[in-house]
Scaffold this motif. Structure first.
Motif, PDB file in Angstrom:
ATOM      1  N   ASN A 173      45.319  21.064  25.599  1.00  0.00           N
ATOM      2  CA  ASN A 173      44.560  21.849  24.794  1.00  0.00           C
ATOM      3  C   ASN A 173      44.176  23.335  25.923  1.00  0.00           C
ATOM      4  N   SER A 174      43.779  23.016  27.012  1.00  0.00           N
ATOM      5  CA  SER A 174      43.379  24.038  27.952  1.00  0.00           C
ATOM      6  C   SER A 174      44.794  24.772  28.344  1.00  0.00           C
ATOM      7  N   LEU A 175      45.614  24.049  28.680  1.00  0.00           N
ATOM      8  CA  LEU A 175      46.962  24.555  29.223  1.00  0.00           C
ATOM      9  C   LEU A 175      47.528  25.626  27.987  1.00  0.00           C
ATOM     10  N   ARG A 176      47.447  25.103  26.889  1.00  0.00           N
ATOM     11  CA  ARG A 176      48.004  25.754  25.704  1.00  0.00           C
ATOM     12  C   ARG A 176      47.228  27.174  25.568  1.00  0.00           C
ATOM     13  N   ARG A 177      45.900  26.976  25.715  1.00  0.00           N
ATOM     14  CA  ARG A 177      45.106  28.195  25.430  1.00  0.00           C
ATOM     15  C   ARG A 177      45.501  29.417  26.668  1.00  0.00           C
ATOM     16  N   ALA A 178      45.693  28.767  27.864  1.00  0.00           N
ATOM     17  CA  ALA A 178      46.054  29.356  28.868  1.00  0.00           C
ATOM     18  C   ALA A 178      47.435  30.050  28.794  1.00  0.00           C
ATOM     19  N   SER A 179      48.147  29.608  27.687  1.00  0.00           N
ATOM     20  CA  SER A 179      49.599  29.930  27.446  1.00  0.00           C
ATOM     21  C   SER A 179      50.225  29.347  28.522  1.00  0.00           C
ATOM     22  N   LEU A 180      50.290  28.175  29.358  1.00  0.00           N
ATOM     23  CA  LEU A 180      50.792  28.064  30.366  1.00  0.00           C
ATOM     24  C   LEU A 180      51.735  26.278  29.823  1.00  0.00           C
ATOM     25  N   PHE A 181      50.998  25.637  28.815  1.00  0.00           N
ATOM     26  CA  PHE A 181      51.593  24.505  28.617  1.00  0.00           C
ATOM     27  C   PHE A 181      53.252  24.258  28.509  1.00  0.00           C
ATOM     28  N   ASP A 182      53.808  25.217  27.708  1.00  0.00           N
ATOM     29  CA  ASP A 182      55.121  24.957  27.567  1.00  0.00           C
ATOM     30  C   ASP A 182      55.944  25.170  28.805  1.00  0.00           C
ATOM     31  N   GLU A 183      55.289  26.057  29.755  1.00  0.00           N
ATOM     32  CA  GLU A 183      56.062  26.034  31.148  1.00  0.00           C
ATOM     33  C   GLU A 183      56.092  25.074  31.858  1.00  0.00           C
ATOM     34  N   VAL A 184      54.992  24.157  31.857  1.00  0.00           N
ATOM     35  CA  VAL A 184      54.794  23.092  32.748  1.00  0.00           C
ATOM     36  C   VAL A 184      54.680  21.689  32.328  1.00  0.00           C
ATOM     37  N   LYS A 185      54.818  21.470  30.847  1.00  0.00           N
ATOM     38  CA  LYS A 185      54.740  20.421  30.215  1.00  0.00           C
ATOM     39  C   LYS A 185      55.585  19.272  30.916  1.00  0.00           C
ATOM     40  N   ASP A 186      56.689  19.481  31.673  1.00  0.00           N
ATOM     41  CA  ASP A 186      57.525  18.472  32.055  1.00  0.00           C
ATOM     42  C   ASP A 186      57.193  18.196  33.512  1.00  0.00           C
ATOM     43  N   GLN A 187      56.272  18.849  34.068  1.00  0.00           N
ATOM     44  CA  GLN A 187      55.749  18.780  35.610  1.00  0.00           C
ATOM     45  C   GLN A 187      54.466  18.718  36.034  1.00  0.00           C
ATOM     46  N   LEU A 188      53.950  18.162  34.979  1.00  0.00           N
ATOM     47  CA  LEU A 188      52.395  18.160  34.984  1.00  0.00           C
ATOM     48  C   LEU A 188      51.879  17.009  36.446  1.00  0.00           C
ATOM     49  N   ASP A 189      52.912  16.458  36.825  1.00  0.00           N
ATOM     50  CA  ASP A 189      52.392  15.774  38.141  1.00  0.00           C
ATOM     51  C   ASP A 189      52.837  16.501  39.349  1.00  0.00           C
ATOM     52  N   LYS A 190      53.233  17.541  39.197  1.00  0.00           N
ATOM     53  CA  LYS A 190      53.815  18.537  40.214  1.00  0.00           C
ATOM     54  C   LYS A 190      52.687  19.079  40.672  1.00  0.00           C
ATOM     55  N   PRO A 191      52.782  19.525  42.137  1.00  0.00           N
ATOM     56  CA  PRO A 191      51.417  20.042  42.604  1.00  0.00           C
ATOM     57  C   PRO A 191      51.204  21.566  41.893  1.00  0.00           C
ATOM     58  N   GLY A 192      50.095  21.770  41.876  1.00  0.00           N
ATOM     59  CA  GLY A 192      49.754  23.344  41.141  1.00  0.00           C
ATOM     60  C   GLY A 192      50.307  24.327  42.074  1.00  0.00           C
ATOM     61  N   THR A 193      49.916  24.263  43.569  1.00  0.00           N
ATOM     62  CA  THR A 193      50.277  25.221  44.394  1.00  0.00           C
ATOM     63  C   THR A 193      51.781  25.562  44.405  1.00  0.00           C
ATOM     64  N   GLY A 194      52.498  24.564  43.831  1.00  0.00           N
ATOM     65  CA  GLY A 194      54.044  24.991  43.619  1.00  0.00           C
ATOM     66  C   GLY A 194      54.537  25.945  42.503  1.00  0.00           C
ATOM     67  N   LEU A 195      53.231  26.162  41.812  1.00  0.00           N
ATOM     68  CA  LEU A 195      53.763  27.401  40.765  1.00  0.00           C
ATOM     69  C   LEU A 195      53.807  28.620  41.456  1.00  0.00           C
ATOM     70  N   SER A 196      54.496  29.657  40.339  1.00  0.00           N
ATOM     71  CA  SER A 196      54.574  31.069  40.902  1.00  0.00           C
ATOM     72  C   SER A 196      53.101  31.609  40.886  1.00  0.00           C
ATOM     73  N   GLY A 197      52.700  32.975  41.150  1.00  0.00           N
ATOM     74  CA  GLY A 197      51.358  33.251  41.452  1.00  0.00           C
ATOM     75  C   GLY A 197      50.900  33.455  40.222  1.00  0.00           C
ATOM     76  N   GLY A 198      51.551  34.082  39.092  1.00  0.00           N
ATOM     77  CA  GLY A 198      51.291  34.283  37.567  1.00  0.00           C
ATOM     78  C   GLY A 198      50.749  32.912  37.082  1.00  0.00           C
TER      79      GLY A 198
END
Lengths: 298, 429
Positions: A173-198
Motif C-alpha cells: 500500500n505504501s509503495l502504491r501510494r508513493a506510485s512506486l509499486f508497479d516499478e519495483v514489484k519484481d525487485q522488492l528484495d533488491k537494495p533501495g540504493t540501487g534505484l534511480s534518484g527519483g
C-alpha cells in the motif's frame, strides 16, 4: 472573523508571557528590538490548525536562526515555505518534528503544538512524535537495505504489523501510494540504493507514509531530481494531501505554486508574509516577497 | 586588441604547458621508484626468510637394523610394561650404529657416531615395543630421526670444503652419512614434528605447537576483551556521549594511548595483574589482558572513524521514521560501519599477534615444552618463540626461526584476508 481576532489575542498574550519570562537576557532584549521591526504580513494563523507554531525562536549557539515565527499548518493542506538560502525555512521545518534535537547546540523557544498538544513538553516522546510527523529529506536517503526492508522498517519498530501478510500489505500500500509499486514489484528484495534518484525519493516517501503519519514534512524533496521525477513527486504530493497534512520547503517557486494551497515566505529567519498561494504569487504585499518571487532579489 | 590579448594568453599557456607536463611525469616516476624500492626490500626480506626457512619443513630419517633382543634391552622373557618403559633403548640404538660401522673404535669416534641419530630414537623404539611387545627377540629395520647436525648435512647445508674445525659435522660423520646415503638408508620426510611438538633443546625435536596454542589462547582473551569493550566505547563516545571537556580529554588520551610503546603495557601488566592481582605468570590470560589494553585504542579509534563515516542522512532517515537512538545505532549505523570496525579490529588483533615486547615483561618468554591446555597454563607465543630461537646458537634453530616467521606471516595474511573478506561480505548486503 471573530475566530481570527481570538487567535490574535491569544498570540498577544503569549508574547507578553515570553517577554516577562526572558526580560533579563541581553540577547532577548536584542531580539525584542529586532522583533518590533517586523510583523508577519498576511494570515499566518488558520482555523482548526493541525500544527501551530507560536513565537518560535531557534538558536544555534549564540546565533539566532528563527526570529519569532508564528505559523499554522491547516489540516490536509499543503503549506509551502519559500525563501532564499539560509532564511531558516529548513530549520523551522525541522523544529516541527524535533529533528533539531540531534544538533546539540540547537535551542528552541516558543510553543509548537500538534493537535493542540505541546510537542516540546518535557515528557514528549520524540519517537512518538516522529511516528506522527514523518519527514522526507532533501537528498534521497534510503537505508542500505532492500526496498521491502526500507518500507517495512518503520512499521516493524513500531509494531504496526502482526503478521507477514499484514506487513506485505502495508509495504504494498505504501509503495502504491508513493506510485512506486508497479516499478519495483519484481525487485522488492533488491537494495533501495540501487534505484534511480527519483525512485529513491519516492521510496523515501513510501517509507514515511508506511508508519501512517498525520503530517509529512518535506525538505526540498525535489532538489536532487530531474524535471520528470519532480513532476511525479508533485503529482504524488497532490494525491497525498487527501490523507495527510504536508509542509514542504522548496527553492522552486513554480513548485510552490503548483503543489501548495498556502505559501509562507521566510527571510533571514523572519516569516515575512503568509497567504494563499494564489495571493502570494499574484499580489504579494511585502516588498521582500515581491522581490523574491519576481527574481529581483535584493 | 582582443585578438592579440587572446593569442598572448595562448602563448603563455603553451610555454608553461611543457614544463607542467614534465613536472607531472617526473612526479609519477618518483612514485614508481618509491613503490619499486618498497617491493625490492619486501622481496629480499621474503626471499631470505623463505630460502632459510623452507628446509625446516623437511627432516631426514636414517634406517637402522635394530636388534630387539631381550638381553640387549636388559629385560626378562615376558617383560611387563614398566620393565619395557625402563629398558635401555639407547644401548640398542648405539649397538645398531656400531654394527653398521664396525671399524669405529675410539671413544670420541663412537660418540660422534652416536650423534648421527636424534635422542628421540630412544623414545620411538620404546613406543614401538610398548605397542607390540612381540618385537622383543626380533630384528627389524627402523627409520629413526637423524640428529639436527646430521640432518643439516643431508640437506646439503654443510660446506664440506671448509676446514673441519669450523664445522659441527666432522669428516668422519660426513663419511658415515655418505655411506648410509649410498646404501639408501637415508630419507627426507615432511617435518610433522615442527607442527606437533613444543619447544626443545634439540633443534630436530623443536616445534611450534606450544607457541601456536599459546598465541591462540592469548588472542582469544585479547579478542574477547578488546572487541566488545572497544566497539562499545566507540559507539558510546561517538553516538551518545555529550561533547564536553571530559569527553575531549578522553579522546586525547585514547589517541595518546595508541602511541604508547608496547613495553609500557607489559610493565603495567607485570605491576598490576601479576604483582597486585597475583594472576599466574607466563599465562595467556595475563598476556591477553595486556595485549587487549594495547589493542583497545586501535579498535576504538578505527571504530569511531567507521561510525563517524556513516552518512548523517542515515541517522536522519532512521530518526525520521521514529527509530529511537539505540535502534538507529544498532539497526542502521552499525551495519554500515561494521566493515570498518571489523577491519580495524582484525588489524589490531594482527598487531597483537605479532607483539613480543610486553609479553617478555610478564614472563611469557619461558622455555615451554608442553602444549598449554588453557589460559592459565604457562605458555609462550609465536613471536616470542621466534625471538627465543633466533637467540639459540645451534645451527638447526636458524631454519626453525625462519620457518616460524613463515607460519606467523601465514597467520597474519590469513587474518588480513579475513578482514578483506568480511568487508566485502558486509558491503554486499
Amino acid at each position: 472573523m471573530s475566530a481570527t481576532t481570538a487567535v490574535n489575542e491569544n498570540t498577544r498574550s503569549m508574547m507578553e508571557r515570553n517577554v516577562s519570562m526572558d526580560k533579563t537576557s541581553a540577547l532577548e532584549m536584542e531580539r525584542q528590538a529586532d522583533m518590533e521591526a517586523y510583523k508577519t504580513i498576511g494570515s499566518p494563523l488558520v482555523k482548526d490548525a493541525k500544527m501551530s507554531a507560536r513565537n518560535v525562536n531557534v538558536f544555534y549557539g549564540d546565533k539566532q536562526a528563527i526570529l519569532d515565527v508564528s505559523l499554522d499548518i491547516g489540516r490536509n493542506e499543503v503549506l509551502a515555505m519559500i525563501g532564499p538560502s539560509g532564511c531558516g525555512k529548513s530549520t523551522f521545518l525541522r523544529t516541527l518534528n524535533r529533528m533539531n534535537d540531534i544538533i546539540p547546540i540547537c535551542r528552541v523557544q516558543g510553543d509548537i503544538t500538534l493537535d493542540g498538544e505541546d510537542i516540546y513538553k518535557s515528557n514528549q516522546d520524540t519517537v512518538m512524535l516522529r511516528a506522527r510527523v514523518g519527514m522526507v529529506f532533501q537528498k534521497p536517503n534510503p537505508f542500505p537495505k532492500s526496498i521491502y526492508e526500507n518500507v517495512a522498517y518503520g512499521p516493524r519498530i513500531h509494531g504496526l504489523a502482526h503478521s507477514k501478510a499484514e506487513m506485505d500489505e502495508i509495504v504494498e500500500n505504501s509503495l502504491r501510494r508513493a506510485s512506486l509499486f508497479d516499478e519495483v514489484k519484481d525487485q522488492l528484495d533488491k537494495p533501495g540504493t540501487g534505484l534511480s534518484g527519483g525512485q529513491q525519493q519516492r521510496l523515501c516517501i513510501a517509507r514515511a507514509i508506511a508508519v501512517s503519519p498525520e503530517v509529512i514534512l518535506m525538505d526540498e524533496p525535489c532538489s536532487a531530481l530531474d524535471p520528470i521525477a519532480t513532476a511525479r513527486i508533485e503529482e504524488l504530493i497532490d494525491d497525498l494531501k487527501e490523507k495527510y497534512t504536508i509542509a514542504i520547503v522548496t527553492h522552486s517557486m513554480q513548485q510552490a505554486a503548483r503543489v501548495s494551497q498556502r505559501t509562507a515566505y521566510f527571510h533571514l529567519g523572519k516569516l515575512i508574509e503568509v497567504g494563499s498561494t494564489k495571493d502570494i504569487f499574484t499580489i504579494p504585499q511585502h516588498q521582500l516577497t515581491e522581490n523574491y518571487i519576481t527574481g529581483r532579489f535584493g | 586588441m582582443s585578438d592579440s590579448r587572446q593569442s598572448s594568453t595562448t602563448l603563455a599557456i603553451q610555454a608553461s604547458l611543457k614544463k607542467r607536463y614534465a613536472r607531472e611525469r617526473r612526479f609519477q616516476w618518483y612514485g614508481r621508484l618509491a613503490v619499486l624500492t618498497g617491493f625490492i626490500f619486501l622481496f629480499i626480506l621474503l626471499a631470505d626468510i623463505i630460502v632459510k626457512g623452507s628446509p625446516a619443513f623437511t627432516q631426514h630419517y636414517i634406517e637402522l637394523d635394530i636388534d630387539f633382543s631381550a638381553e640387549m634391552l636388559g629385560v626378562g622373557e615376558n617383560p611387563s610394561a614398566e620393565e619395557i618403559a625402563s629398558a635401555d633403548f639407547l644401548a640398542v640404538v648405539k649397538d645398531s650404529l656400531r654394527e653398521q660401522f664396525p671399524d669405529v673404535t675410539g671413544r670420541s669416534e663412537k660418540k660422534a657416531l652416536y650423534r648421527l641419530i636424534s635422542i628421540r630414537a630412544e623414545y620411538t623404539l620404546r613406543d614401538m615395543v610398548l605397542a607390540d611387545p612381540g618385537l622383543i627377540g626380533t630384528h627389524k629395520n627402523v627409520w629413526l630421526l637423524a640428529h639436527a647436525e646430521a640432518g643439516s648435512y643431508l640437506k646439503g647445508q654443510v660446506d664440506v670444503t671448509a676446514p673441519e674445525a669450523e664445522r659441527r659435522v666432522k669428516d668422519a660423520q660426513v663419511a658415515w652419512l655418505d655411506t648410509l646415503r649410498a646404501e639408501g638408508r637415508t630419507e627426507s620426510r615432511f617435518n610433522s614434528t615442527f607442527f606437533l611438538s613444543g619447544d626443545s633443546r634439540e633443534p630436530e625435536l623443536a616445534g611450534i605447537k606450544a607457541a601456536l596454542y599459546g598465541s591462540f589462547f592469548t588472542l582469544m582473551v585479547t579478542f574477547c576483551l578488546a572487541f566488545p569493550i572497544g566497539v562499545m566505547a566507540a559507539i558510546y563516545l561517538e553516538e551518545f556521549a555529550p561533547r564536553n571537556r571530559l569527553t575531549d580529554l578522553i579522546e586525547i588520551n585514547i589517541n595518546n594511548l595508541a602511541a604508547v610503546p608496547s613495553i609500557v603495557f607489559g610493565l603495567l601488566g607485570l605491576a598490576v595483574f601479576i604483582n597486585f592481582f597475583e594472576l599466574p605468570r607466563s599465562a595467556p590470560l595475563v598476556g591477553g589482558i595486556v595485549l587487549s589494553l594495547m589493542t583497545l585504542p586501535t579498535i576504538i579509534i578505527t571504530s569511531r572513524a567507521a561510525i563517524q563515516a556513516v552518512s548523517p542522512s542515515i541517522h536522519e532517515a532512521a530518526m525520521g521514521v521514529g527509530a529511537s537512538k539505540l535502534q538507529t545505532v544498532f539497526h542502521h549505523v552499525l551495519p554500515v560501519a561494521m566493515p570498518g570496525i571489523l577491519t580495524g579490529s582484525i588489524i589490531g588483533m594482527a598487531q597483537a599477534l605479532g607483539e613480543t615486547a610486553p609479553l617478555l615483561m610478564i614472563g611469557m618468554v619461558a622455555f615451554i615444552m608442553d602444549v598449554p591446555g588453557g589460559v592459565t597454563d604457562p605458555s609462550t607465543v609465536l613471536p616470542v618463540q621466534i625471538y627465543l630461537w633466533a637467540d639459540s646458537p645451534e645451527r638447526g634453530f636458524t631454519e626453525k626461526t625462519s620457518a616460524a616467521i613463515m607460519v606467523l606471516m601465514g597467520f597474519l595474511i590469513l587474518m588480513n584476508a579475513l578482514a578483506v573478506y568480511l568487508r566485502k561480505r558486509f558491503e554486499l548486503k
